[in-house]
Design an enzyme around this catalytic site. Structure first.
Site, PDB file in Angstrom:
ATOM      1  N   GLY A 105       0.325   1.317  10.978  1.00 40.14           N
ATOM      2  CA  GLY A 105       1.500   2.109  10.604  1.00 40.14           C
ATOM      3  C   GLY A 105       1.285   2.761   9.256  1.00 40.14           C
ATOM      4  O   GLY A 105       0.313   2.485   8.554  1.00 40.14           O
ATOM      5  N   GLY A 150       1.300   2.805   5.936  1.00 44.84           N
ATOM      6  CA  GLY A 150       1.449   1.783   4.905  1.00 44.84           C
ATOM      7  C   GLY A 150       1.680   2.375   3.530  1.00 44.84           C
ATOM      8  O   GLY A 150       2.037   1.670   2.583  1.00 44.84           O
ATOM      9  N   LYS A 192       1.664  11.052   0.789  1.00 47.70           N
ATOM     10  CA  LYS A 192       0.757   9.907   0.922  1.00 47.70           C
ATOM     11  C   LYS A 192       0.586   9.254  -0.448  1.00 47.70           C
ATOM     12  O   LYS A 192       0.158   9.920  -1.385  1.00 47.70           O
ATOM     13  CB  LYS A 192      -0.590  10.388   1.473  1.00 47.70           C
ATOM     14  CG  LYS A 192      -1.621   9.287   1.678  1.00 47.70           C
ATOM     15  CD  LYS A 192      -2.806   9.823   2.464  1.00 47.70           C
ATOM     16  CE  LYS A 192      -3.954   8.840   2.536  1.00 47.70           C
ATOM     17  NZ  LYS A 192      -5.086   9.407   3.298  1.00 47.70           N
ATOM     18  N   GLY A 202       0.781   0.452  -1.375  1.00 50.90           N
ATOM     19  CA  GLY A 202       1.477   1.664  -0.963  1.00 50.90           C
ATOM     20  C   GLY A 202       1.112   2.895  -1.782  1.00 50.90           C
ATOM     21  O   GLY A 202       1.701   3.963  -1.611  1.00 50.90           O
ATOM     22  N   ASP A 216      -6.780   4.822  14.864  1.00 52.32           N
ATOM     23  CA  ASP A 216      -5.566   5.182  14.120  1.00 52.32           C
ATOM     24  C   ASP A 216      -5.791   6.426  13.259  1.00 52.32           C
ATOM     25  O   ASP A 216      -4.842   6.968  12.705  1.00 52.32           O
ATOM     26  CB  ASP A 216      -5.085   4.022  13.244  1.00 52.32           C
ATOM     27  CG  ASP A 216      -6.202   3.428  12.404  1.00 52.32           C
ATOM     28  OD1 ASP A 216      -7.182   2.935  12.985  1.00 52.32           O
ATOM     29  OD2 ASP A 216      -6.107   3.469  11.168  1.00 52.32           O
ATOM     30  N   ASN A 217      -7.033   6.868  13.167  1.00 52.37           N
ATOM     31  CA  ASN A 217      -7.314   8.093  12.413  1.00 52.37           C
ATOM     32  C   ASN A 217      -7.640   9.257  13.336  1.00 52.37           C
ATOM     33  O   ASN A 217      -8.162  10.281  12.897  1.00 52.37           O
ATOM     34  CB  ASN A 217      -8.470   7.857  11.438  1.00 52.37           C
ATOM     35  CG  ASN A 217      -8.093   6.893  10.316  1.00 52.37           C
ATOM     36  OD1 ASN A 217      -6.905   6.746   9.999  1.00 52.37           O
ATOM     37  ND2 ASN A 217      -9.067   6.246   9.720  1.00 52.37           N
TER      38      ASN A 217
HETATM   39  P1  AMP Z   1      -6.860   4.315   6.170  1.00 51.19           P
HETATM   40  O1  AMP Z   1      -8.179   3.598   6.164  1.00 51.19           O
HETATM   41  O2  AMP Z   1      -6.556   5.015   4.869  1.00 51.19           O
HETATM   42  O3  AMP Z   1      -6.721   5.220   7.341  1.00 51.19           O
HETATM   43  O4  AMP Z   1      -5.733   3.187   6.276  1.00 51.19           O
HETATM   44  C1  AMP Z   1      -5.684   2.194   7.266  1.00 51.19           C
HETATM   45  C2  AMP Z   1      -4.361   1.485   7.208  1.00 51.19           C
HETATM   46  O5  AMP Z   1      -4.181   0.845   5.939  1.00 51.19           O
HETATM   47  C3  AMP Z   1      -3.143   2.384   7.372  1.00 51.19           C
HETATM   48  O6  AMP Z   1      -2.153   1.664   8.048  1.00 51.19           O
HETATM   49  C4  AMP Z   1      -2.751   2.665   5.943  1.00 51.19           C
HETATM   50  O7  AMP Z   1      -1.401   3.033   5.830  1.00 51.19           O
HETATM   51  C5  AMP Z   1      -3.019   1.338   5.295  1.00 51.19           C
HETATM   52  N1  AMP Z   1      -3.283   1.454   3.861  1.00 51.19           N
HETATM   53  C6  AMP Z   1      -4.375   1.986   3.252  1.00 51.19           C
HETATM   54  N2  AMP Z   1      -4.257   1.916   1.920  1.00 51.19           N
HETATM   55  C7  AMP Z   1      -3.071   1.328   1.664  1.00 51.19           C
HETATM   56  C8  AMP Z   1      -2.370   0.958   0.461  1.00 51.19           C
HETATM   57  N3  AMP Z   1      -2.887   1.184  -0.738  1.00 51.19           N
HETATM   58  N4  AMP Z   1      -1.171   0.368   0.601  1.00 51.19           N
HETATM   59  C9  AMP Z   1      -0.645   0.131   1.809  1.00 51.19           C
HETATM   60  N5  AMP Z   1      -1.240   0.423   2.960  1.00 51.19           N
HETATM   61  C10 AMP Z   1      -2.442   1.023   2.888  1.00 51.19           C
HETATM   62 MG    MG Z   2      -5.581   6.089   8.453  1.00 48.45          MG
END
Ligand code: AMP
Ligand code: MG
Length: 488
Positions: free
Chosen positions: A90, A92, A113, A126, A252-253
């Site tokens: 989700g 995050g 973001k 976050g 998810d990407n």
């Molecule tokens: P990503 O690798 O950036 O595509 O992120 C994978 C998952 O981790 C997604 O659900 C993001 O929302 C979550 N996420 C990445 N970085 C953070 C962060 N600093 N705080 C909260 N959630 C994160």
């Molecule tokens: Mg992602």
């Protein structure tokens, strides 16, 4: 004059049942300031340039206030990360503020973001840091200028609020725009929870809005899946042809619209290296450059599986069955065109042999292709600028003689071909070291001029920009030490 106050919000995603998202409030950051913005992206919202300077907009895109009509949510999704299913991901740290309808009738979702914790943050803070935000901003807009489907980046807002990664950094928020941020994982989450109705509901929503030609079919779902596979194949062809490596191709990407989505440890090839792994944390090389088309195929099987409640297994596998051929054809057509050749087996042979030559001799991919635009096809021509890039001169000469003969046989005019090829082989790409220089200057000196210069340069990647010749050069030696990982 179009102003913030005249923005029209639609918020289609937020009108879906609450099982698809959580209503959230962004967490404010202290004293936000504008780092950079994309005038081209601003125009998508019909906003006047002057609006970008208004504190109301900066505060909004920092997550400190909402505009009337916005409905802030974080979307739920799951996904296969490095091959393993993770049941709940989700948004995050990304928050969807609302969807703007522009005068052309296009809907653009506005997402910030780095807006603070959401119910999907798991252990995360976050936040996003300035460094990764600059990379996402520059690359989104550069990809768009290259003609590659992508989410867009409107601006970066910074704050001195500290964010802790390997070391202390400062917070930033990228405002992203896309027709939709729905991912393969948005469907997977309900499949693994054995919830059929939300899968159907989400599919109906995506079809009605983004694949409207399908909505009157008696059974639109198989065709929907097929269209996603076709768009994904086209996207992979574009990535491979330009030398882009995403780095984290988890499901998810993967965008349901075939957009490049979630810029993390991405990288463009410098020297041509099929096994290039841009993500320092990807020890096994799962997402290596030459694996991307196959990974996308694997990801499509995960999407197909998530849609099986809407069709038979056989129908689902048929719907994605064309992917390999469609990708192969799209890639070869693109590469043939980049070489100024009509598609076909001769072009395929010349392209593949050239790539092998580049790989063996560690030749810069972008520079080689750009110099190829000026290839002299006359018998005996040396083509020194190109030849000088290749250590194995004999191998180059043999290949060049074949290429020249093929061009002559097609009656290709050097001048006409050069013009056409220059529109397909970019001179300027977002090399890691260029981003790194801009990031250091921004982070260390609060000097955003280099980010802005790069943004403007990369908005015209196919144009000769003689004043910026140095930006087209190979990376300097120090750039070898740059490491990019998922930490952002
Ligand atoms: P990503 O690798 O950036 O595509 O992120 C994978 C998952 O981790 C997604 O659900 C993001 O929302 C979550 N996420 C990445 N970085 C953070 C962060 N600093 N705080 C909260 N959630 C994160
Ligand atoms: Mg992602």
């Amino acid at each position: 004059m179009p102003t913030l106050e005249s923005l029209v919000f639609d918020n289609g995603f937020a009108r879906l049942p609450e099982s698809f998202y959580s209503r959230v409030c962004p967490t404010p950051v202290p004293d936000p300031y504008l780092v950079c913005h994309s005038p081209e992206a601003l125009a998508l919202l019909d906003l006047d340039e002057g609006e970008m300077a208004r504190p109301e907009l900066i505060e909004t895109l920092a997550g400190n206030r909402l505009l009337p009509g916005m409905d802030a949510i974080a979307a739920l999704y799951a996904g296969h990360q490095f091959g393993h299913y993770v049941p709940q991901l989700g948004d995050g740290r990304a928050i969807l503020l609302g969807e703007v309808k522009n005068a052309r009738g296009e809907g653009w979702e506005v997402q910030i973001k780095g807006a603070g914790r959401t119910p999907y943050s798991r252990g995360g803070d976050g936040r996003a840091v300035l460094r990764s935000s600059i990379r996402e901003f520059l690359c989104s807009e550069a990809m768009h200028a290259l003609g590659i489907p992508t989410t867009r980046a409107l601006c970066i807002v910074g704050s001195d609020h500290p964010v802790y990664r390997e070391e202390e950094e400062t917070a930033a928020l990228v405002t992203r725009l896309a027709p939709s941020f729905v991912r393969f994982g948005s469907f997977e989450v309900f499949y693994y929870r054995n919830q059929v109705e939300p899968i159907r509901h989400l599919a109906d929503y995506v079809i009605a809005r983004y694949y409207p030609a399908l909505k009157d079919l008696a059974d639109p779902y198989p065709e929907f899946l097929r269209q996603v596979a076709l768009r994904t194949a086209e996207l992979m062809a574009q990535w491979q042809a330009v030398g882009f490596s995403h780095g984290v191709m988890n499901t998810d990407n993967m965008s349901i619209l075939g957009l490049t989505l979630d810029y993390g440890p991405f990288g463009f090839l410098d020297a041509f290296d099929p096994g290039f792994v841009c993500n320092h944390s990807d020890i096994g090389g799962r997402y290596a450059f030459d694996q991307q088309p196959d990974v996308a195929a694997w990801n499509l099987t995960k999407l197909a599986q998530a849609l099986v409640p809407l069709m038979s297994v056989e129908t689902a596998s048929q719907a994605i069955g064309e992917y390999p051929q469609v990708f192969g054809k799209a890639y070869l057509e693109r590469m043939a065109a980049k070489f100024g050749l009509p598609p076909g087996s001769e072009a395929a042979g010349l392209v593949m042999d050239a790539l092998q030559l580049l790989a063996q001799n560690h030749v810069d991919y972008t520079i080689f292709l750009r110099r190829m635009c000026d290839f002299d096809s006359r018998p005996g021509a040396l083509n020194a600028p190109l030849r000088d890039l290749v250590l194995d001169r004999a191998a180059f000469d043999a290949w060049a003689a074949r290429y020249a003969a093929a061009l002559r046989q097609q009656g290709s005019s050097d001048a006409e071909r050069a013009a056409a090829m220059r529109a397909l082989n970019p001179k300027y790409i977002l090399r890691n070291h260029l981003a790194e220089i801009a990031i250091r200057r921004a982070a260390d000196e609060r000097d955003y001029s280099e980010v802005n210069r790069l943004h403007a340069l990369l908005a015209r990647p196919f144009d000769e920009q003689p004043e910026h010749e140095a930006y087209a050069a190979e990376p300097p030696d120090w750039a070898r030490k740059i490491e990019v990982s998922c930490s952002s």
